[in-house]
Scaffold this active site. Sequence first.
Site, mmCIF file in Angstrom:
data_model
loop_
_atom_site.group_PDB
_atom_site.id
_atom_site.type_symbol
_atom_site.label_atom_id
_atom_site.label_comp_id
_atom_site.label_asym_id
_atom_site.label_seq_id
_atom_site.Cartn_x
_atom_site.Cartn_y
_atom_site.Cartn_z
ATOM 1 N N ASP A 254 1.904 4.020 2.777
ATOM 2 C CA ASP A 254 0.879 4.852 2.149
ATOM 3 C C ASP A 254 1.492 5.988 1.329
ATOM 4 O O ASP A 254 1.728 5.836 0.132
ATOM 5 C CB ASP A 254 -0.080 5.374 3.222
ATOM 6 N N ASP A 255 1.719 7.140 1.958
ATOM 7 C CA ASP A 255 2.314 8.323 1.310
ATOM 8 C C ASP A 255 3.455 8.814 2.194
ATOM 9 O O ASP A 255 3.334 9.827 2.886
ATOM 10 C CB ASP A 255 1.258 9.424 1.134
ATOM 11 N N HIS B 36 0.869 -1.192 0.000
ATOM 12 C CA HIS B 36 0.000 0.000 0.000
ATOM 13 C C HIS B 36 0.896 1.229 0.000
ATOM 14 O O HIS B 36 1.287 1.740 1.039
ATOM 15 C CB HIS B 36 -0.914 -0.018 1.232
ATOM 16 N N GLU C 132 -11.279 3.387 5.869
ATOM 17 C CA GLU C 132 -10.300 4.314 6.458
ATOM 18 C C GLU C 132 -11.112 5.415 7.129
ATOM 19 O O GLU C 132 -11.286 5.434 8.341
ATOM 20 C CB GLU C 132 -9.374 4.880 5.385
ATOM 21 N N HIS D 168 -9.340 0.915 -1.553
ATOM 22 C CA HIS D 168 -9.334 1.593 -0.267
ATOM 23 C C HIS D 168 -10.757 1.551 0.297
ATOM 24 O O HIS D 168 -11.716 1.921 -0.392
ATOM 25 C CB HIS D 168 -8.925 3.057 -0.433
ATOM 26 N N HIS E 242 1.537 4.815 -2.517
ATOM 27 C CA HIS E 242 1.209 5.660 -3.668
ATOM 28 C C HIS E 242 2.490 6.334 -4.149
ATOM 29 O O HIS E 242 3.116 7.087 -3.393
ATOM 30 C CB HIS E 242 0.177 6.713 -3.270
#
EC number: 3.5.4.2
Length: 317
Positions: free
Chosen positions: A275-276, A14, A197, A194, A16
């Site tokens: 994630d980011d 996961h 969340e 996703h 990006h």
Amino acid sequence: MYDWLNALPKAELHLHLEGTLEPGLMFELARRNGVALPWPDVESLRRAYDYDNLQEFLDLYYRGAEVLRTEQDFYDLTWAYLLKCREQNVVHTEPFFDPQTHTDRGIAFETVLAGITQALEDGRTQLGIQGGLILSFLRHLPEEAAMRTLEQALPYRDAFIAVGLDSSERGFPPRLFQRVFERARAAGLPAVAHAGEEGPPEYIWEALDLLQVRRIDHGVRAAEDERLIERLIDTQIPLTVCPLSNTRLRVFDSMAEHNILELLERGVKVTVNSDDPAYFGGYITENFHALHEHLGMTQDQARRLAANSMDARLAGG
């Protein structure tokens, strides 16, 4: 413990690519492409990373992506992430990219894809990092836009291991994209999405039943629905959990409240991901370390989380 966690072989499921754009590289690409940024220097940009929710983060994320213009830019972005993978012993990665973020501002789909795929291939041959690319649709845009993106992508079908669904979750349930995912499935592309969340457990049910996903990205709100937890345990559908992201975006008020280890001990196939990472203050090792620091994660639990990530891969190798 940090060094031990860093050396642990891991898969990241996961991530990006646009979310790995570090401030230094953002400024370098802005200069290269003549893009004016609203921050005078890197430190001012770092201070701008003080947001309170998913939407504020996304506004900053999309602004940063504007510096990505050429095939070389997308290569450099991806390569910088792969070097971090090598540093943290990520031996397999399955990153997302959001083509709509780029095609909607006039960048050719082929430009984006060529830079990313060349970097991933070089990562395999030069760094020994395996994996595959996930084509992700932006859920805050209409279904028709996602379908257009899928049709653009299908001539390059072999470049992808799956399709995904991301961006602002509230008010954009998975059912809005059922036809897009049916079309992708007909082309032989498995799905992830996703869900759970900021959105409710119902969104996870929809992702499972309507989109027929193989993995749930995030999914931490599944804990609010006991029947859903039982299904996740029975089916071993993985959750790609992102602890630092969850606390940064106030899904949990603090890391001490995070439920990933509770889910692990109940038998849910949870994994740790970043994630980011450029925006959330840490890559995958930092996420593991935060669980040790704030939740007392043991070495045995870390090994199980890392093993889950390897088991949950969609791409071979």
